[in-house]
Design a protein around this motif. Structure first.
Motif, short mmCIF file in Angstrom:
data_model
loop_
_atom_site.label_atom_id
_atom_site.label_comp_id
_atom_site.label_asym_id
_atom_site.label_seq_id
_atom_site.Cartn_x
_atom_site.Cartn_y
_atom_site.Cartn_z
N ASN A 230 -10.84 42.86 -25.74
CA ASN A 230 -10.26 42.27 -24.54
C ASN A 230 -11.27 41.93 -23.46
N THR A 248 -11.93 35.82 -25.99
CA THR A 248 -11.41 36.06 -24.63
C THR A 248 -12.25 35.38 -23.56
N ALA A 269 -3.30 31.11 -26.36
CA ALA A 269 -3.25 32.43 -25.73
C ALA A 269 -2.52 33.43 -26.62
N ALA A 272 -4.77 34.49 -29.37
CA ALA A 272 -5.80 35.41 -28.87
C ALA A 272 -5.24 36.80 -28.63
N ALA A 273 -3.96 36.86 -28.24
CA ALA A 273 -3.36 38.16 -27.95
C ALA A 273 -2.89 38.87 -29.22
N THR A 276 -4.61 42.27 -30.78
CA THR A 276 -4.38 43.50 -30.02
C THR A 276 -2.92 43.94 -30.11
N LEU A 277 -2.02 42.96 -30.15
CA LEU A 277 -0.60 43.32 -30.26
C LEU A 277 -0.33 43.97 -31.62
N PHE A 280 -1.64 47.39 -31.57
CA PHE A 280 -0.80 48.26 -30.75
C PHE A 280 0.47 48.69 -31.48
N PHE A 281 1.11 47.74 -32.16
CA PHE A 281 2.37 48.09 -32.82
C PHE A 281 2.16 48.91 -34.09
N ARG A 284 0.02 52.47 -32.88
CA ARG A 284 0.40 52.90 -31.56
C ARG A 284 0.08 54.37 -31.29
N PHE A 287 -3.51 54.78 -30.70
CA PHE A 287 -3.84 54.14 -29.43
C PHE A 287 -3.55 55.06 -28.26
#
Lengths: 298, 304
Positions: A230, A248, A269, A272-273, A276-277, A280-281, A284, A287
């Motif tokens: 990020n 980024t 966008a 690019a995201a 990380t998503l 995260f899922f 998690r 994280f």
């Protein structure tokens, strides 16, 4: 006896009252949560609509078509594979080296009792908290001077390795801190028996401690990957060639270039995201535990 | 007696290292330490020195001693500095008074496992996972002249309201975006802390007739002291250092002066002074207090 019944009665009464209240609170937080994720949903929605349709009928119009065309266009017109490769070439070595260096220091500090252990730990943790602004000018100059001195101008400045090193230097402070507090929970007896068995320091680290550190390393790796992925700042100031920048940092320029076609930009966008998503899922638990293991990051 | 025993044990252990082991230990500490010092502490120290000089940033032989001139210039001849200070103070008040308490409140409610708490936790945390570069684009879609909010307000592009360009309110627009991240972050930290507070403790206090607010204030909050310190430190540090989101929206031009971006606007200009370095030092001095508070909380047990 009667006191017991009385107490139980009041407990039930309390619980019932609480239930009604909780429903109200839940609804309130729920409405707030929907507002919270709306900006993300809106961007996603925008990315699915063709630009022509929006331009002709406005952002609030009912879409005539919803498709992934913007995503395909973004990947080819914005050179996204190239920028993703750059991100990969920076993030992977940076995370690996950060964890490696952090685990070395944490190992020495928590397993051997030298009198400067606490000082060392303080130095690394405090270093991690220094503002980037405070180090940026000399680092920039050092990179350029080193390049001139050895005759390869872009050895660190404007190179992936330069960005990797500054990430490693900063983040290893955090890694050291987290790993050393994790190591303190591992019983000393394990180390003592290893030493009694005549294990060298190196074996003690690689064969005894490293395997035990695995859960902490996994959490930290997930967290570091998202942070370094990020970050856009260091690649922006320590690089001058746009085609070498990570995704980024490149977004800013792409935003300027495709400013009118914002359905395309929304797709860019979103792409690019995405990494990380996904992280995260899927990861998690790691994280969250990585973040709370060190409980903070300045 | 006890201490001498420990002391001799230590001495014994130190003597017991073989040559190879000693080399390994030195390498284990030395290599990471070298990079950390070279790229963090040495540059930090050099920036402090440079803040007392004039230098165009090109040749090292042309650095000239300036004494306190850069600082004098900042304090007395740079109105942007005081605007920045004012904005950082607003930032701090907003975070401390609004964003952080909301984060704590959310954590407290979600921790009680109210209906839908799993979804809420994810929803509030989602913005924290995104890169600020993405966050900037997302909010631009909402707030640009032909974006969602202007559309909702019934304004077309010609008489659109300029959220980023209106200098009376743009600080609050930026703070809204910053809070979008900050609240989720604080929520997660607090949630982790709350897991360690016994649920029975809370129910007991409620049974004793305490209201929910009293329970929180008298039972939960004091039990959370270490987390509280960390949350306070983060709130202060993030407010002082606020930089990324402003930089994403405005670049290095001065749409919204705050301390964190002044540093860069002055370096990028390559002026003949090291004012940028002086700004960085001011930023550093302001954050020393919270940094020390943080270190003291986390290292309390190590030092004792």
């Amino acid at each position: 006896m009667s006191i017991d019944i009385e107490l139980q009665k009041s407990a039930t009464k309390y619980r019932n009252k609480q239930k009604v209240k909780d429903r109200f609170i839940s609804a309130l937080i729920g409405v707030f949560a929907i507002i919270w994720i709306f900006p993300i949903v809106w961007t996603f929605w925008t990315s699915l609509r063709p630009y022509k349709d929006v331009r002709a009928n406005g952002v609030f119009s009912i879409p005539k078509a919803l498709n992934l065309q913007n995503y395909f266009d973004a990947i080819s017109r914005m050179d996204l594979p190239l920028y993703f490769w750059n991100t990969f070439a920076i993030t992977v070595p940076a995370v690996f080296l950060t964890l490696f260096f952090g685990s070395l220091i944490a190992f020495v500090v928590s397993r051997y009792s030298f009198k400067w252990n606490v000082t060392l730990l303080l130095l690394f943790t405090a270093g991690n908290l220094l503002p980037a602004q405070l180090v940026f000018i000399p680092v920039f100059k050092m990179y350029i001077t080193l390049g001139k001195a050895i005759g390869i101008p872009r050895v660190l400045y404007d190179s992936h390795w330069g960005v990797v090193l500054i990430h490693v230097a900063f983040q290893m402070g955090f890694a050291t801190f987290v790993l050393s507090s994790y190591m303190k929970t591992i019983p000393k007896e394990i180390s003592e028996s290893a030493m009694v068995d005549g294990a060298t320091v190196f074996t003690h680290y690689s064969k005894v401690m490293l395997p035990l550190l695995r859960p902490a390393l996994a959490s930290l790796a997930v967290l570091m990957t998202t942070w370094i992925y990020n970050d856009f700042f260091w690649a922006l100031v320590l690089m001058s060639t746009d085609s070498k920048r990570p995704i980024t940092s490149a977004l800013g320029r792409l935003q300027g270039e495709f400013v009118t076609d914002y359905n395309l930009l929304a797709a860019g966008a979103a792409i690019a995201a995405l990494p990380t998503l996904i992280v995260f899922f899927l990861l998690r638990k790691q994280f969250v535990s990585g973040l709370t293991l060190g409980s903070t990051k300045g | 007696m006890n201490s001498t025993a420990v002391g001799s044990k230590k001495a014994h252990r130190r003597r017991a290292f073989s040559k190879a082991d000693r080399t390994t230990l030195i390498a284990f500490v030395g290599i990471p330490l070298f990079f950390h010092l070279l790229l963090v502490w040495v540059p930090a120290f050099l920036t402090i020195l440079l803040s007392f000089t004039y230098w165009s940033g090109i040749s090292i032989s042309r650095i000239k001693w300036a004494g306190l001139a850069n600082y004098k210039n900042i304090f007395f001849d740079t109105p942007a500095f005081w605007e920045a200070v004012q904005n950082n103070v607003i930032w701090l008040l907003w975070f401390a008074g609004i964003a952080t308490p909301i984060g704590i409140l959310l954590a407290y409610q979600i921790d009680r496992q109210i209906r839908g708490h799993k979804f809420y936790e994810t929803a509030y945390y989602l913005p924290v996972v995104l890169s600020l570069a993405v966050t900037g684009i997302i909010w631009d879609f909402l707030l640009r002249p032909d974006g969602f909010v202007n559309g909702l307000m019934g304004r077309d592009i010609d008489n659109a309201f300029s959220f980023f360009g209106n200098y009376d309110i743009n600080i609050y627009v930026i703070l809204t975006i910053a809070s979008w991240r900050h609240i989720g972050y604080i929520m997660l930290l607090y949630l982790a802390g709350l897991k360690s507070v016994d649920l029975a403790l809370r129910e007991a206090s409620a049974l004793d007739g305490a209201t929910e607010w009293q329970t929180f204030k008298k039972v939960v909050f004091p039990a959370m002291k270490p987390v509280n310190v960390i949350v306070i430190v983060i709130t202060i540090i993030e407010s002082l250092r606020a930089f990324d989101i402003v930089y994403i929206i405005y670049g290095s031009r001065g749409g919204l002066p705050i301390l964190g971006t002044l540093v860069f606007s002055n370096i990028a200009g390559e002026g003949a002074s090291m004012k940028g370095a002086a700004y960085a030092v001011i930023l550093f001095l302001l954050s020393i207090g919270p940094i020390i508070a943080y270190l003291r909380t986390t290292f309390k047990s190590d030092v004792q």
